[in-house]
Design a protein around this motif. Structure first.
Motif, PDB file in Angstrom:
ATOM      1  N   ASP A   1       0.854  -1.186   0.000  1.00  0.00           N
ATOM      2  CA  ASP A   1       0.000   0.000   0.000  1.00  0.00           C
ATOM      3  C   ASP A   1       0.894   1.242   0.000  1.00  0.00           C
ATOM      4  O   ASP A   1       1.151   1.852   1.040  1.00  0.00           O
ATOM      5  CB  ASP A   1      -0.930  -0.014   1.217  1.00  0.00           C
ATOM      6  CG  ASP A   1      -1.974   1.092   1.166  1.00  0.00           C
ATOM      7  OD1 ASP A   1      -1.933   1.919   0.225  1.00  0.00           O
ATOM      8  OD2 ASP A   1      -2.842   1.142   2.062  1.00  0.00           O
ATOM      9  N   THR A   2       1.361   1.618  -1.172  1.00  0.00           N
ATOM     10  CA  THR A   2       2.380   2.655  -1.272  1.00  0.00           C
ATOM     11  C   THR A   2       1.885   4.046  -0.879  1.00  0.00           C
ATOM     12  O   THR A   2       2.697   4.947  -0.665  1.00  0.00           O
ATOM     13  CB  THR A   2       2.950   2.710  -2.701  1.00  0.00           C
ATOM     14  OG1 THR A   2       1.883   2.935  -3.626  1.00  0.00           O
ATOM     15  CG2 THR A   2       3.651   1.401  -3.045  1.00  0.00           C
ATOM     16  N   ASP A   3       0.568   4.223  -0.777  1.00  0.00           N
ATOM     17  CA  ASP A   3       0.042   5.522  -0.388  1.00  0.00           C
ATOM     18  C   ASP A   3      -0.209   5.630   1.117  1.00  0.00           C
ATOM     19  O   ASP A   3      -0.586   6.696   1.615  1.00  0.00           O
ATOM     20  CB  ASP A   3      -1.277   5.805  -1.128  1.00  0.00           C
ATOM     21  CG  ASP A   3      -1.058   6.019  -2.614  1.00  0.00           C
ATOM     22  OD1 ASP A   3       0.004   6.568  -2.978  1.00  0.00           O
ATOM     23  OD2 ASP A   3      -1.934   5.632  -3.409  1.00  0.00           O
ATOM     24  N   ASN A   4       0.003   4.529   1.845  1.00  0.00           N
ATOM     25  CA  ASN A   4      -0.250   4.521   3.284  1.00  0.00           C
ATOM     26  C   ASN A   4       1.074   4.661   4.030  1.00  0.00           C
ATOM     27  O   ASN A   4       1.637   3.686   4.515  1.00  0.00           O
ATOM     28  CB  ASN A   4      -0.971   3.228   3.690  1.00  0.00           C
ATOM     29  CG  ASN A   4      -1.377   3.221   5.156  1.00  0.00           C
ATOM     30  OD1 ASN A   4      -1.088   4.152   5.905  1.00  0.00           O
ATOM     31  ND2 ASN A   4      -2.046   2.161   5.572  1.00  0.00           N
ATOM     32  N   GLU A   5       1.559   5.894   4.114  1.00  0.00           N
ATOM     33  CA  GLU A   5       2.860   6.123   4.747  1.00  0.00           C
ATOM     34  C   GLU A   5       2.833   5.780   6.231  1.00  0.00           C
ATOM     35  O   GLU A   5       3.793   5.208   6.762  1.00  0.00           O
ATOM     36  CB  GLU A   5       3.284   7.578   4.549  1.00  0.00           C
ATOM     37  CG  GLU A   5       4.664   7.876   5.107  1.00  0.00           C
ATOM     38  CD  GLU A   5       5.130   9.291   4.800  1.00  0.00           C
ATOM     39  OE1 GLU A   5       5.653   9.948   5.722  1.00  0.00           O
ATOM     40  OE2 GLU A   5       4.960   9.718   3.636  1.00  0.00           O
TER      41      GLU A   5
END
Length: 286
Positions: A188-192
């Motif tokens: 989940d690359t947008d969930n930093e």
């Protein structure tokens, strides 16, 4: 990294990863395997990666592709081979034999190409120690959670409870074998925030690093895994105190208000070595 995506291949080093892994396996369509292998060789021989290690994920041992994958990787001078879907020590030995043959064929120093095994199944996890000790080339084992969770009939969760057993068993095996342990990718690359939470979890468990699938994950990983300034300072104090006490035969010391003994030295030394490797420690205690 897909070897056929020219922009990513050309500029990968600018994100300052510890290594890049060129993928000849899942990221490449069956019809493009030969072209990807040719591109890999050109990339390894023509591009300067500024000291970043270059690894190659080859196709599985039971495929007809692995021999040429290994030959191209070794001929091009890759620092290491990542063997996918590893389940037994015998598979590691077979891969190591193929690597040695390629080193001899292309005039490379025998033993210079490292080997990492990806554990992607329950059997691979069960055999983690056997795999990690199968050959002297083995520098690490890595968890690949996608196939593993499917085989376990598990669902990926934010907390990661479905991976706790595999992570723990793999880490124990790696430490017993004296090799490194690397965690699976976070997709989940947008969930930093979630990514940072998982990084803290695996760091506290004892992992040596994490596989990244997006350049923006690299800096975050370094920031969390690199020793902090207080950790470096405390490690310096420990190492200095131990050094000063040797002449006096003292086994238990007080450092920064805490009682320590000789068992702390290994951790302090590792902290300083990691900091030096990251370029954030310039001292001479290690």
């Amino acid at each position: 990294m897909n070897t056929q995506r020219a922009a990513l291949v050309k500029d990968a080093f600018v994100y300052q990863p510890d290594c890049v892994i060129f993928d000849l396996e899942d990221a490449v369509a069956e019809s493009e395997k030969d072209a990807a292998r040719i591109q890999l060789y050109q990339t390894l021989t023509q591009l300067d990666y500024q000291g970043v290690e270059r690894w190659v994920r080859v196709n599985a041992l039971d495929s007809e592709l692995i021999n040429e994958d290994i030959r191209a990787a070794v001929a091009g001078g890759a620092e290491g081979i990542r063997l996918p879907k590893t389940e037994t020590g015998a598979e590691v030995k077979e891969a190591a034999s193929k690597i040695e043959a390629a080193e001899k064929e292309f005039g490379k120093e025998v033993g210079s190409t490292m080997l990492m095994a990806a554990l992607e199944s329950p059997l691979g996890i069960m055999n983690a120690y056997e795999i990690a000790t199968a050959n002297d080339r083995m520098m690490g084992i890595a968890l690949s959670a996608g196939d593993y969770t499917r085989a376990m009939h598990a669902k990926r969760t934010v907390a990661g409870i479905e991976l706790f057993g595999a992570r723990s068993q793999m880490l124990i095996a790696a430490r017993a074998a004296g090799v490194m342990a690397f965690d699976t990718v976070y997709t989940d690359t947008d969930n930093e925030a979630g990514f940072k939470d998982e990084l803290r979890l695996i760091k506290n468990m004892g992992f040596d690093g994490k596989s990244c699938i997006n350049p923006k994950q690299i800096g975050i990983t370094h920031a969390i895994f690199n020793p902090t300034a207080p950790e470096i300072q405390h490690a310096e104090h420990v190492m200095q105190a131990v050094h000063d006490s040797k002449a006096n035969g003292v086994g238990v010391l007080t450092v920064d208000g805490k009682m320590i003994d000789i068992a702390w030295v290994e951790g302090a030394e590792r902290t300083l070595k990691l900091a030096k490797a990251a370029g954030i420690y310039k001292g001479a205690l290690v």
